[in-house]
Scaffold this active site. Structure first.
Site, PDB file in Angstrom:
ATOM      1  N   LYS A   1       0.840  -1.199   0.000  1.00 15.68           N
ATOM      2  CA  LYS A   1       0.000   0.000   0.000  1.00 15.68           C
ATOM      3  C   LYS A   1       0.875   1.248   0.000  1.00 15.68           C
ATOM      4  O   LYS A   1       1.617   1.495   0.950  1.00 15.68           O
ATOM      5  CB  LYS A   1      -0.909   0.047   1.231  1.00 15.68           C
TER       6      LYS A   1
ATOM      7  N   GLU B   1      11.483  16.739  14.484  1.00 19.53           N
ATOM      8  CA  GLU B   1      11.810  16.488  13.083  1.00 19.53           C
ATOM      9  C   GLU B   1      11.004  17.442  12.203  1.00 19.53           C
ATOM     10  O   GLU B   1       9.777  17.436  12.220  1.00 19.53           O
ATOM     11  CB  GLU B   1      11.481  15.043  12.717  1.00 19.53           C
TER      12      GLU B   1
ATOM     13  N   GLU C   1      10.375   1.475  10.340  1.00 19.14           N
ATOM     14  CA  GLU C   1      11.376   2.524  10.098  1.00 19.14           C
ATOM     15  C   GLU C   1      10.653   3.851  10.258  1.00 19.14           C
ATOM     16  O   GLU C   1       9.809   4.219   9.443  1.00 19.14           O
ATOM     17  CB  GLU C   1      11.977   2.377   8.694  1.00 19.14           C
TER      18      GLU C   1
ATOM     19  N   CYS D   1      13.866  10.792   5.913  1.00 16.38           N
ATOM     20  CA  CYS D   1      13.938  10.411   7.329  1.00 16.38           C
ATOM     21  C   CYS D   1      15.343  10.556   7.893  1.00 16.38           C
ATOM     22  O   CYS D   1      15.527  10.957   9.041  1.00 16.38           O
ATOM     23  CB  CYS D   1      13.468   8.969   7.504  1.00 16.38           C
TER      24      CYS D   1
END
Length: 470
Positions: free
Chosen positions: A168, A372, A241, A275
């Protein structure tokens, strides 16, 4: 606008419901993607389960060929897929082409990698070996920053290990993945790879579904926690992750001018939507002004524009929520006394464009440093003592990657080994390779992807113990 379909059991699967896909360079709808129903998800899972009964028994040579066929498909359709990536994700055409190349590299690596059984004992008393057994159906969920690269991180090792997959993509970037799924149906037996798309709660349906034995998820920490909780009820294996707040520590013998370009792109690759990109720079007081000035000058010379336009260095942010978050974090920092050495504002044009921003005169107490950003923003923090910086960095809940920069690589190496992160680079950053395990410490994830360790994440060890003469 309705040319995109899902792939279930090797066949195109249309849906009655669709959702809008926006071009981030304009903020306007340019396509419709299929919105998977619960019944269609059941069909995809059942197809994958049926296919697994055959696929797990295929010889390794068959599975290797399938991965090489996937690489060939990416090569044959590179232009088409890259154009889709630019349109739905926003990245410059150059970076979209690189994403296709990277995905090919992952399929190539796993098509060629060797992972023989481990012989623990072979003598007159017994023969004991460890073999790897596939898990079953893998539910793979990918984010919007690198749709095809991160799909390859999951598909290639999962298929080589003998699993089947229901994949997906993010609802922000479903199109290139849907197209790749249709192309793969010519190279794989029906049901081996199924591609579905949809808005929430499709991801939750997948993680709670009784068929998958493994969830491989790349995305935010908040969603990763929900995935872990859902998987726990059925003891599904997981690889998560998640986010990073990756530091770059410059030692006092690092040359700001010499490293500026590499350091900048370590933070601003894919417009900062990576990331593992640099999210914060720690510069020694003796070099601080030079570091800020050099980064700001380079940022100010970058061309921001639509990814399809010639000469574009940085495209738009991918979606409105991320655009709003970046604007909020920068505004908060400026309100509290930070200085924008470059950028600092959204651009007055259609789409989700934000000027490449270097922030100075701030510390770890600012949200833009502690959180972040995932955008074209880089805070630069002044420090006096490198040991204190290491302590501050390690106090973060994140631990994905980091880097240390110095004119003395051995000195940088010693500092690097003190950081609590899954990967630490010396005098570089974002140097990811298919043979190199990638994972995070603390809130940055569970398990690893890539390399032999990543391959083993898609299988279980089985001990075969044979008695003498058996």
């Amino acid at each position: 606008m309705n040319d995109y379909v899902m792939t279930i059991d090797g066949r195109p699967a249309e849906t009655a419901g669709t959702f809008d896909v926006l071009d981030p360079a304009t903020g306007e709808v340019f396509a419709q993607a299929p919105n998977c129903t619960p019944a269609q998800l059941d069909a995809a899972m059942e197809a994958a389960e049926r296919a697994w009964a055959r696929w797990r028994r295929e010889g390794l040579s068959v599975r290797r060929k399938a991965l090489l066929d996937a690489r060939r498909i990416l090569d044959d359709h590179a232009g088409e897929l890259a154009e889709l990536l630019t349109r739905e994700q926003g990245k410059p055409a150059r970076e979209a082409a690189e994403e296709i190349t990277d995905a090919q590299a992952w399929f190539t690596y796993y098509a060629e990698v060797e992972d023989p059984p481990q012989i623990l004992q072979d003598d007159d008393s017994a023969r004991v070996e460890i073999v790897r057994k596939p898990l079953g159906v893998v539910a793979a969920i990918t984010p919007w920053n690198y749709p095809l690269t991160l799909a390859s991180w999951k598909l290639a090792p999962a298929l080589l290990a003998g699993n089947t997959v229901v994949l997906k993509p993010s609802p922000y970037t479903p199109l290139a993945t849907l197209r790749f799924g249709r192309l793969l149906s010519d190279a794989l037996p029906p049901g081996v790879v199924n591609v579905v798309s949809g808005k929430d709660p499709l991801g939750a349906w997948m993680t709670a579904h009784p068929v998958p034995r493994k969830i491989s998820f790349t995305g935010s920490v908040a969603t990763g926690k929900l995935v872990a909780a859902a998987a726990a009820a059925d003891l599904k294996r997981t690889t998560l992750e998640l986010g990073g707040n990756d530091p770059a520590i410059l030692l006092d013998d690092a040359d700001p001018v010499r490293i500026t370009e590499k350091l900048f792109w370590s933070a601003f690759e894919n417009n900062g939507q990576v990331c593992s990109a640099v999210k914060r720079v720690y510069a020694p007081a003796s070099r601080y002004d030079d570091v800020v000035e050099s980064l700001a000058a380079f940022a100010g010379s970058r061309v921001v524009g639509p990814g399809a336009a010639a000469g574009t260095d940085l495209g738009p942010l991918n979606n409105e929520p991320q655009f709003t978050r970046v604007r909020e974090l920068v505004g908060d920092a400026l309100t509290k006394g930070a200085r924008a050495a470059s950028g600092g504002t959204a651009l007055e044009r259609p789409g989700y464009f934000f000027a490449p921003t270097i922030l100075a005169d701030l510390d770890d107490g600012f949200r833009v440093v502690g959180e972040e950003q995932f955008g074209p923003v880089l805070p630069v923090v002044r420090y006096e003592d490198v040991d204190e910086v290491v302590r501050q960095v390690n106090a973060s809940r994140y631990g994905l990657t980091g880097s240390v920069w110095s004119g003395d690589p051995d000195r940088a190496d010693r500092v690097a080994r003190e950081l609590d992160a899954g990967t630490v680079f010396v005098n570089t950053h974002l140097a990811l390779q298919p043979n190199q395990p990638f994972g995070g410490a603390k809130w940055s994830g569970i398990g690893v992807e890539n390399g032999i360790a990543g391959l083993h994440g898609f299988s279980e060890p089985q001990v075969i113990h044979r008695a003498p003469g058996a």
